[in-house]
Design a protein around this motif. Structure first.
Motif, PDB file in Angstrom:
ATOM      1  N   TYR A  10       0.835  -1.209   0.000  1.00 17.02           N
ATOM      2  CA  TYR A  10       0.000   0.000   0.000  1.00 17.02           C
ATOM      3  C   TYR A  10       0.866   1.253   0.000  1.00 17.02           C
ATOM      4  O   TYR A  10       0.605   2.211  -0.740  1.00 17.02           O
ATOM      5  CB  TYR A  10      -0.914  -0.022   1.222  1.00 17.02           C
ATOM      6  N   LEU A  11       1.929   1.250   0.818  1.00 17.83           N
ATOM      7  CA  LEU A  11       2.831   2.405   0.881  1.00 17.83           C
ATOM      8  C   LEU A  11       3.585   2.598  -0.435  1.00 17.83           C
ATOM      9  O   LEU A  11       3.781   3.724  -0.891  1.00 17.83           O
ATOM     10  CB  LEU A  11       3.819   2.238   2.043  1.00 17.83           C
ATOM     11  N   ALA A  13       2.476   1.719  -3.333  1.00 16.26           N
ATOM     12  CA  ALA A  13       1.490   2.232  -4.292  1.00 16.26           C
ATOM     13  C   ALA A  13       1.299   3.737  -4.135  1.00 16.26           C
ATOM     14  O   ALA A  13       1.139   4.464  -5.118  1.00 16.26           O
ATOM     15  CB  ALA A  13       0.158   1.507  -4.104  1.00 16.26           C
ATOM     16  N   LEU A  14       1.351   4.210  -2.888  1.00 21.47           N
ATOM     17  CA  LEU A  14       1.232   5.651  -2.650  1.00 21.47           C
ATOM     18  C   LEU A  14       2.458   6.406  -3.168  1.00 21.47           C
ATOM     19  O   LEU A  14       2.353   7.554  -3.609  1.00 21.47           O
ATOM     20  CB  LEU A  14       1.052   5.917  -1.148  1.00 21.47           C
ATOM     21  N   LEU A  15       3.619   5.746  -3.114  1.00 22.30           N
ATOM     22  CA  LEU A  15       4.852   6.378  -3.585  1.00 22.30           C
ATOM     23  C   LEU A  15       5.010   6.311  -5.107  1.00 22.30           C
ATOM     24  O   LEU A  15       5.877   6.986  -5.669  1.00 22.30           O
ATOM     25  CB  LEU A  15       6.070   5.709  -2.933  1.00 22.30           C
TER      26      LEU A  15
END
Length: 284
Positions: A10-11, A13-15
């Motif tokens: 998830y992290l 994907a945010l980056l």
């Protein structure tokens, strides 16, 4: 474990948008510039002649020398003035400090063509202060020429000082009042405190600020172009002329100069990192 993996995915994907941005606007152009610098003027044959042309040319070597001299001199002056100004800020109340920092922040973004145009209006050949002093009979400016080495240094220092203040000021918050009191109790003067304690504590910040100012001055283009145009030989002006000019269009040679400019900045950052590590080790 699955939750941790999902969180990592998830992290990441945010980056992803940031990673794409960095690759597209930072790494991509850099790789293209390096690749382009190893082509001949025809853009087909690979060669290192672009670099040989630079190192064998007095014109290009003079531009590199001038850029280095202006960057080093203006950065040293800006660090010294910024150090004194940042220390002065700490003598005011918190509200006043915040206002001064806000002013420094705004001023640090005032550069490029607007800054050069402002100096031309004020200190140019027909500038406001130039004509005013002349009519008043004061030869204050003397033989000062804004469109020269002295003028460039003055403008560069102007936009570097606020940035130096912003970078150095937080370091003064690490100097505790107890240290000054302990030094005074042991018979130390204010001068000895700053020589033995204050300056060594601030040294990593000073070195880091110098490297950032140096890189900023080396890459400055708009300020120099608006002030002196092609009348002064600077590395950034050479690159722009080779890449955009209709007369001397040589993008491959411009790319080679760009690689050397980027290498100079990377070397400055590497030197800064090595110096800061050594300083921190010695302070321990």
């Amino acid at each position: 474990m699955r939750k941790i993996k999902k969180q990592k995915i998830y992290l990441l994907a945010l980056l992803l948008p940031f990673i794409i941005f960095v690759i597209g606007f930072e790494i991509g152009p850099l790789v293209a510039m390096i690749n382009n610098s190893f082509f001949a003027d025809d853009g087909i044959h690979r060669t290192i002649n672009q670099y040989l042309t630079i190192f064998n040319s007095k014109f290009y070597m003079e531009g590199i020398k001038n850029s280095l001299m202006i960057a080093i001199f203006s950065s040293v002056v800006a660090v010294i003035i910024g150090l004194i100004a940042a220390h002065s800020f700490t003598k005011f109340s918190k509200n006043t400090q915040n206002r001064l920092l806000m002013l420094s922040n705004v001023t640090s973004n005032f550069e490029g063509i607007p800054l050069s145009f402002s100096y031309i209006i004020l200190l140019g050949t027909n500038g406001l202060f130039t004509l005013l002093f002349h009519k008043m009979g004061f030869d204050v400016l003397g033989n000062f020429n804004l469109y020269s080495w002295t003028g460039l240094i003055l403008v560069y220092v102007y936009f570097q000082i606020p940035l130096a203040i912003m970078l150095i000021y937080p370091s003064f918050q690490g100097i505790k009042q107890q240290w000054k009191e302990a030094s005074a109790l042991l018979g130390g003067s204010k001068l000895s405190f700053w020589i033995r304690i204050g300056i060594p504590v601030l040294l990593p910040s000073i070195v880091g600020t110098f490297s950032i100012l140096f890189a900023s001055a080396m890459g400055a283009y708009g300020t120099a172009y608006a002030l002196v145009g092609s009348n002064y030989n600077l590395m950034s002006l050479q690159i722009a002329s080779l890449v955009t000019s209709d007369v001397t269009l040589q993008p491959q040679l411009g790319s080679a100069l760009g690689v050397l400019l980027a290498s100079t900045m990377v070397a400055a950052m590497w030197f800064n990192e090595r110096m800061m590590r050594r300083i921190r080790r010695d302070l321990r």
